[in-house]
Design an enzyme around this catalytic site. Sequence first.
Site, PDB file in Angstrom:
ATOM      1  N   GLU B  39      37.117  22.409  36.643  1.00 61.55           N
ATOM      2  CA  GLU B  39      36.428  24.228  36.591  1.00 61.55           C
ATOM      3  C   GLU B  39      36.362  24.775  37.704  1.00 61.55           C
ATOM      4  OE1 GLU B  39      33.809  25.461  34.190  1.00 61.55           O
ATOM      5  OE2 GLU B  39      35.355  24.974  32.393  1.00 61.55           O
ATOM      6  N   GLU B  70      35.476  23.502  28.222  1.00 57.52           N
ATOM      7  CA  GLU B  70      35.062  22.290  27.973  1.00 57.52           C
ATOM      8  C   GLU B  70      34.873  21.606  26.876  1.00 57.52           C
ATOM      9  OE1 GLU B  70      33.415  24.974  28.384  1.00 57.52           O
ATOM     10  OE2 GLU B  70      32.402  24.531  30.901  1.00 57.52           O
ATOM     11  N   PHE B  93      28.056  22.512  35.892  1.00 55.70           N
ATOM     12  CA  PHE B  93      26.516  22.451  36.211  1.00 55.70           C
ATOM     13  C   PHE B  93      26.427  21.543  34.780  1.00 55.70           C
ATOM     14  CE2 PHE B  93      24.581  25.871  38.137  1.00 55.70           C
ATOM     15  CZ  PHE B  93      25.963  26.475  38.758  1.00 55.70           C
ATOM     16  N   ASP B  95      24.569  21.552  33.197  1.00 57.96           N
ATOM     17  CA  ASP B  95      23.688  22.756  31.415  1.00 57.96           C
ATOM     18  C   ASP B  95      24.709  23.373  30.616  1.00 57.96           C
ATOM     19  OD1 ASP B  95      20.933  23.855  33.299  1.00 57.96           O
ATOM     20  OD2 ASP B  95      22.794  22.877  34.765  1.00 57.96           O
ATOM     21  N   PHE B  96      26.192  23.224  31.367  1.00 57.66           N
ATOM     22  CA  PHE B  96      26.655  23.462  30.032  1.00 57.66           C
ATOM     23  C   PHE B  96      27.215  22.550  28.950  1.00 57.66           C
ATOM     24  CE2 PHE B  96      28.985  26.013  34.126  1.00 57.66           C
ATOM     25  CZ  PHE B  96      27.585  26.716  34.237  1.00 57.66           C
ATOM     26  N   HIS B 139      20.670  26.465  34.849  1.00 57.06           N
ATOM     27  CA  HIS B 139      21.458  26.111  36.000  1.00 57.06           C
ATOM     28  C   HIS B 139      20.869  25.292  36.973  1.00 57.06           C
ATOM     29  CE1 HIS B 139      24.189  29.683  34.813  1.00 57.06           C
ATOM     30  NE2 HIS B 139      25.250  29.310  34.833  1.00 57.06           N
TER      31      HIS B 139
END
Lengths: 346, 343
Positions: B39, B70, B93, B95-96, B139
């Site tokens: 992205e 994702e 990130f 975190d995703f 994040h």
Amino acid sequence: MVLVSELREMYEDMVTARYYEERLQEEYLEGKQPAFDISAGPIPGELHLAAGQEAAAAGVCRHLRDDDTATAPHRPHHVAIAKGVDLKRMTAEIFGRENGLSSGKGGHMHLFDPDAGFACSGIIAQGCPPAVGAGLAAKKRNEDGVAVAFLGEGAISQGAFLESLNLAAVQRLPVVFVVEDNDWAISMPKGRVTDVADGSQRAAGFDMPGVRVDYDDATAVYDAAREAVGRARAGNGPTLLEVQVHRRMGHFMGDPESYRPEEDVEAAQARDSIERLAEDLRGAGLEDDDLEAIREDARERVDEAIEWAKEQPEPEPDAAHEDVFVNPPSGVTTEEPTHELAGGDD
Amino acid sequence: MAQEERRQVIDRELTMSRAMVEAIAHEMRADDEVFYMGEDVADYGGIFDSTEGLLEEFGRDRVMDVPISETAYLGAAVGAAQEGMRPVAELMFVDFFGVAMDQIYNQMAKNTYMSGGAVNVPMVLTAAVGGTYNDAAQHSQTLYGTFAHLPGMKVVVPSTAYDAKGLMHNAIQDDDPVVYLFHKRLMGIGWMPAPDGPKTPVPEEEYTIPFGSADVKREGDDATVVTLGLHVHRALEAADALAEDGIDAEVIDLRTLVPLDTETIRESVAKTGRLVVVDEDYRSYGVTGEVIASVAEDGLADLEAVERVAVPDVPLPYARPMENEVVPDSDDIESAVRSAYDA
Ligand SMILES: Cc1ncc(C[n+]2csc(CCOP(=O)(O)OP(=O)(O)O)c2C)c(N)n1
Ligand SMILES: [Mg+2]
């Protein structure tokens, strides 16, 4: 037909949100100039502002009660304000203060106000499943509560959104999915990441109504949302509602927007959904003075909230260790439970 | 080779992001089958400058902006890799990872094993990690231990431009899935000033850094500080402060978690007798415990003192005083080394 009182309330929500974010922007930039350092100043971290998107939140939330639920994504302030989140405590949270909604643990992307039925999440489309869950709870309890999940048009390609549509549809849950289409997902224009220009068409795949409001006109949103929320409240299942809005600014503060054509920024800034609603209000008999009074009142409340927030103490460092659980594990126990177990026939 | 020596031969300094991109561009030039997906990696050049300039050179077919899906695009990288291509796919990130974890740990990481070696997945998963700028719980994580715990992924964490380039060459050339975690604070992004240290001399030509070779970033006899990523620089800062009091700390940069270079750590501990492990990930079930256990298994007799410095088991809080409390800083490292030293 929309009641004048409803138009007024929407206008109030919209001007409050717009002014609120103008003030936040000033505060945010403090300490971040001339060189922009994301961790400096009174509000550190990312900040996503919603200028140009207020009509979607105001038009939908007018139909919601305090006991209804709204979930928002990373760009939450306009929805929070329209949903009636406590402005002072929300502001204190954004400033990372002890009396913030989350005692400073959440910040601007993670605002929770259970009293106002509001929550948001920084992970794309992840507010959808919890909204479905709120709708499920209402249905199971035979209550007429409604849940609304707000998301951006970039989020409609995320699995959590599509799975949520299906679950809400097959269970006929009282949920409304509201897509705020601002044409951009950070630097990615809608056309690059989906072949479906009208996101509400996704609804067809789940056999639920899909409605698109083609311009950010609060009154038109209000009308469309009346139908969608009414349908949900009456037990007739979910609706997908997309609203064309405009991103007047960068994706987040500090976004250089070098990917975005100048004309696109200008076009977004030329649209003024607040002024559009003001025209409706004038049409309904309000004078400019009345509108100015509403704006003045909004400015006062916002200024007061920001002032209050800045007076609040910062959290103690040690507070970081609290709130992981509501019942913190108190350590290891070696005590065995003393149940009398009936013998099974093995 | 210590950073000092390199400096004498090469005087071109790069930020970590430039060094990373240089390796990716080099590999893309050398092999048409290398491409980048993520992205905001095309026009934006990566939110954290991880792809700056690649679109201009390679065009949209090879530097692909993808939908916020994702699961689909990381999984597509797995599929393309299994076809023999060499995709690099970016998670903006780390975190995703949650929204696409199945493709990462059940497909990417396991297909080689489940196929009895008949299939391989030569892809790189890049992701930005780390806190220190008040971006809160969703994040700011590093999740180093999470990826390293699950078998089937090589896990790379550079701390300098020099290492970033060599490790990236290696990652793309590797025939297995590699998770390449770059710390936002080290990239040299204009709006997130890096500490001194990650910007280093970097040779123009291609070079690789073998996985499983930890780097002694500072030599010392009194204590061994093992760390990675941003905390290499915090540990070096602590070591400088300790040196003023005559405590001479050795700082080891792991550079890869999988494989883990236990030999370099054990040799150092055999010399110093004191082990301090510093991590920006959660404390329990993670890097600190793993490193200590790996030393204890074969070098228990060498261990006179052990300390660990990590994020306590709480999500990363937003407000500054609380984030500072939980993310280890150089003072925390310094006092841990002192405790080990005084033990
Ligand atoms: C799962 C996931 N992927 C990526 C991101 C990073 N991200 C944050 S906002 C954003 C763009 C969102 O676009 P859109 O849904 O249209 O909302 P807008 O920002 O335009 O309001 C992205 C990719 C994220 N937060 N979560
Ligand atoms: Mg958008």
